[in-house]
Write a protein that holds these residues in place. Structure first.
Motif, short mmCIF file in Angstrom:
data_model
loop_
_atom_site.label_atom_id
_atom_site.label_comp_id
_atom_site.label_asym_id
_atom_site.label_seq_id
_atom_site.Cartn_x
_atom_site.Cartn_y
_atom_site.Cartn_z
N GLY B 221 -23.01 54.68 65.56
CA GLY B 221 -24.22 54.53 64.75
C GLY B 221 -24.27 55.53 63.59
O GLY B 221 -24.66 55.18 62.47
N ARG B 222 -23.87 56.77 63.87
CA ARG B 222 -23.90 57.81 62.83
C ARG B 222 -22.96 57.50 61.67
O ARG B 222 -23.10 58.04 60.58
CB ARG B 222 -23.50 59.16 63.44
N LYS B 223 -21.98 56.61 61.92
CA LYS B 223 -21.05 56.24 60.85
C LYS B 223 -21.37 54.85 60.29
O LYS B 223 -20.62 54.32 59.47
CB LYS B 223 -19.62 56.24 61.39
N GLY B 224 -22.46 54.27 60.77
CA GLY B 224 -22.85 52.95 60.26
C GLY B 224 -22.28 51.79 61.06
O GLY B 224 -22.43 50.63 60.68
N MET B 225 -21.58 52.10 62.17
CA MET B 225 -21.02 51.05 63.02
C MET B 225 -21.99 50.81 64.18
O MET B 225 -21.99 51.55 65.16
CB MET B 225 -19.65 51.46 63.57
N HIS B 226 -22.82 49.79 64.04
CA HIS B 226 -23.92 49.60 64.98
C HIS B 226 -23.64 48.54 66.02
O HIS B 226 -22.71 47.74 65.88
CB HIS B 226 -25.20 49.27 64.21
N SER B 227 -24.50 48.51 67.04
CA SER B 227 -24.44 47.42 68.01
C SER B 227 -25.07 46.19 67.34
O SER B 227 -25.67 46.29 66.28
CB SER B 227 -25.20 47.82 69.29
N GLU B 228 -24.93 45.04 68.00
CA GLU B 228 -25.43 43.79 67.40
C GLU B 228 -26.95 43.80 67.23
O GLU B 228 -27.50 43.00 66.50
CB GLU B 228 -25.00 42.58 68.24
N HIS B 229 -27.64 44.76 67.89
CA HIS B 229 -29.11 44.73 67.88
C HIS B 229 -29.73 45.15 66.55
O HIS B 229 -30.80 44.71 66.20
CB HIS B 229 -29.66 45.64 68.98
N LEU B 230 -29.04 46.02 65.81
CA LEU B 230 -29.67 46.56 64.60
C LEU B 230 -29.96 45.47 63.57
O LEU B 230 -30.99 45.49 62.90
CB LEU B 230 -28.83 47.68 63.97
N GLY B 231 -29.04 44.52 63.44
CA GLY B 231 -29.23 43.44 62.47
C GLY B 231 -30.55 42.70 62.67
O GLY B 231 -31.26 42.39 61.72
N TYR B 232 -30.87 42.45 63.95
CA TYR B 232 -32.12 41.73 64.25
C TYR B 232 -33.34 42.58 63.90
O TYR B 232 -34.34 42.08 63.41
CB TYR B 232 -32.16 41.33 65.73
N ILE B 233 -33.21 43.89 64.18
CA ILE B 233 -34.33 44.79 63.84
C ILE B 233 -34.57 44.76 62.33
O ILE B 233 -35.69 44.60 61.86
CB ILE B 233 -34.03 46.24 64.27
#
Ligand code: ZN
Lengths: 161, 249
Positions: B221-233
């Protein structure tokens, strides 16, 4: 000639949007008043970071002072030193109590983890036999309590230090 | 100063995303008091995010304010921890996520109060007072649920097992941050980890919960590589500005 003291008196006519029984001066959010000719500079500080009333307070200050004939009013937000419930005036504390909100008590147990909730007096009957219902209440600055004697539920203006 | 911009973005995004997650409970809390508590905490966090992101925008010097940073960045530009974007799940999951975060955030803010950057120190001083209440609330729920019924214990232990893998990321620091440590802007993460360990161990023990032995850790996350959940948020958070650019209300 308008003086700083006069400005402070006028600011006492501006009430807090969320607890209208208090003025913004009682609450201690006005930190500084400065006069330079026609320009009046006011510094205010938020009670909580997310306090939704700050914009309203700013607008209310500007319209109050404009109404009193001040030409230019500038309101700035300052964060430090951070607001504390210690800045609520004595007058403010008694107004809260009359209104049915228990004013902040000096909390003995300062630890964050495993701390006992503070002993708060019931604004209705004065009993200290009360219990905390929830640490969070109708606004960011309040907790919910209930009196075990008269059973009245009430708001507690929680201590912020 | 881009190093400081990047750092403030990280902690500002943590506040924003966790605040948004908590706001999803509005009207759905298990009891009225908790509905009110979670939305109050959400309000504090969104308020902290506004202050932090406004300051980040100032540091950047490209004319972006908190709104521009919140509403007009893509998921890969977000720097929040994976922990805070994880779904709410049940109330136990939400409280466990909150506790693991609060126990990190409190010692971090305590030390940031003494930052050599005076604006960051002022923001930390303000936020800390609120975070104390958050940690008090979340730790008490973790204990009550863990040391509660068989059902509540099972659920909150499941939450701990699910979220534990995201906790290592709390303490990761990159080379740029090591420089900020040297110049006294931010504290070394080893100190924060130590404080976190002490509080987490103490509360989990009281809650009769077991720390997972699985050591596999997840980060990005700190590098911008997120789980699939962030997109929905972000789809929900940014909808208005994306659909109606520059609208105000
Ligand atoms: Zn009573």
């Amino acid at each position: 000639m308008v003086t700083k003291d006069q400005i402070w008196l006028w600011l006492e006519e501006v009430s807090d949007p969320e607890i209208p029984v208090l003025t913004i001066v009682d609450l201690g959010v006005v930190r500084h008043v400065e006069l330079h000719g026609d320009l009046c500079e006011i510094k205010i500080t938020p009670t909580y970071s997310g306090c939704p009333a700050m914009k309203t307070i700013e607008d209310d200050i500007v319209s109050k002072l404009t109404e009193k004939g001040i030409e230019t009013v500038k309101v700035d937000l300052v964060l430090s030193p951070a607001w504390t419930t210690d800045w609520i005036s004595e007058k403010g504390r008694s107004k809260l109590l009359e209104y049915g909100i228990a004013p902040p008590v000096d909390e003995v147990d300062k630890s964050v983890l495993f701390a006992e909730p503070p002993k708060v007096g019931c604004p209705r009957c004065g009993s200290h036999n009360t219990r905390m219902v929830s640490l969070f209440g109708s606004t960011a600055c309040k907790a919910q309590y209930q009196c075990n004697e008269c059973l009245e539920p009430f708001d507690y203006f929680k201590c912020l230090k | 100063m881009s190093t400081l911009f990047n750092y403030i973005l990280k902690i500002g995004d943590d506040s924003l995303i966790l605040g948004h997650r908590l706001s999803e409970w509005c009207g759905h809390g298990p009891i009225l008091e908790e509905d009110i508590a979670m939305t109050n905490i959400a309000l504090d966090l969104v308020g902290q995010a506004t202050t932090l992101l406004n300051y980040a925008g100032e540091m950047e010097g490209k004319g972006r304010d908190a709104d521009a940073l919140a509403f007009l960045r893509f998921d890969r530009e977000y720097r929040n921890l994976l922990l805070v974007e994880q779904p709410n799940g049940d109330f136990g999951m939400t409280m466990m996520r909150q506790f693991l975060f609060d126990a990190y955030r409190l010692p971090l803010l305590e030390r940031l109060q003494k930052s050599s950057d005076v604006s960051l120190a002022a923001i930390a001083e303000k936020s800390l007072k609120e975070t104390k209440y958050h940690l008090k609330h979340s730790s008490e729920w973790v204990i009550r649920l863990g040391d509660g019924t068989e059902e509540s214990h099972r659920r909150v232990q499941d939450a701990l097992d699910t979220l534990w893998r995201y906790t290592d990321e709390l303490f990761q620091e990159d080379d740029a941050e090591k420089e900020l440590v040297v110049s006294g802007v931010i504290p070394p993460m080893s100190e924060i980890r130590e404080a976190w360990n002490a509080n987490v161990n103490r509360v989990l023990e009281e809650a009769t919960l077991t720390i997972p032995t699985n050591n596999w850790k997840h980060s990005g996350g700190r590098k911008g590589m997120h789980s699939e959940h962030l997109g929905y948020i972000l789809a929900e958070l940014q909808y208005m500005q994306r659909a109606y650019p520059n609208m105000e209300w």
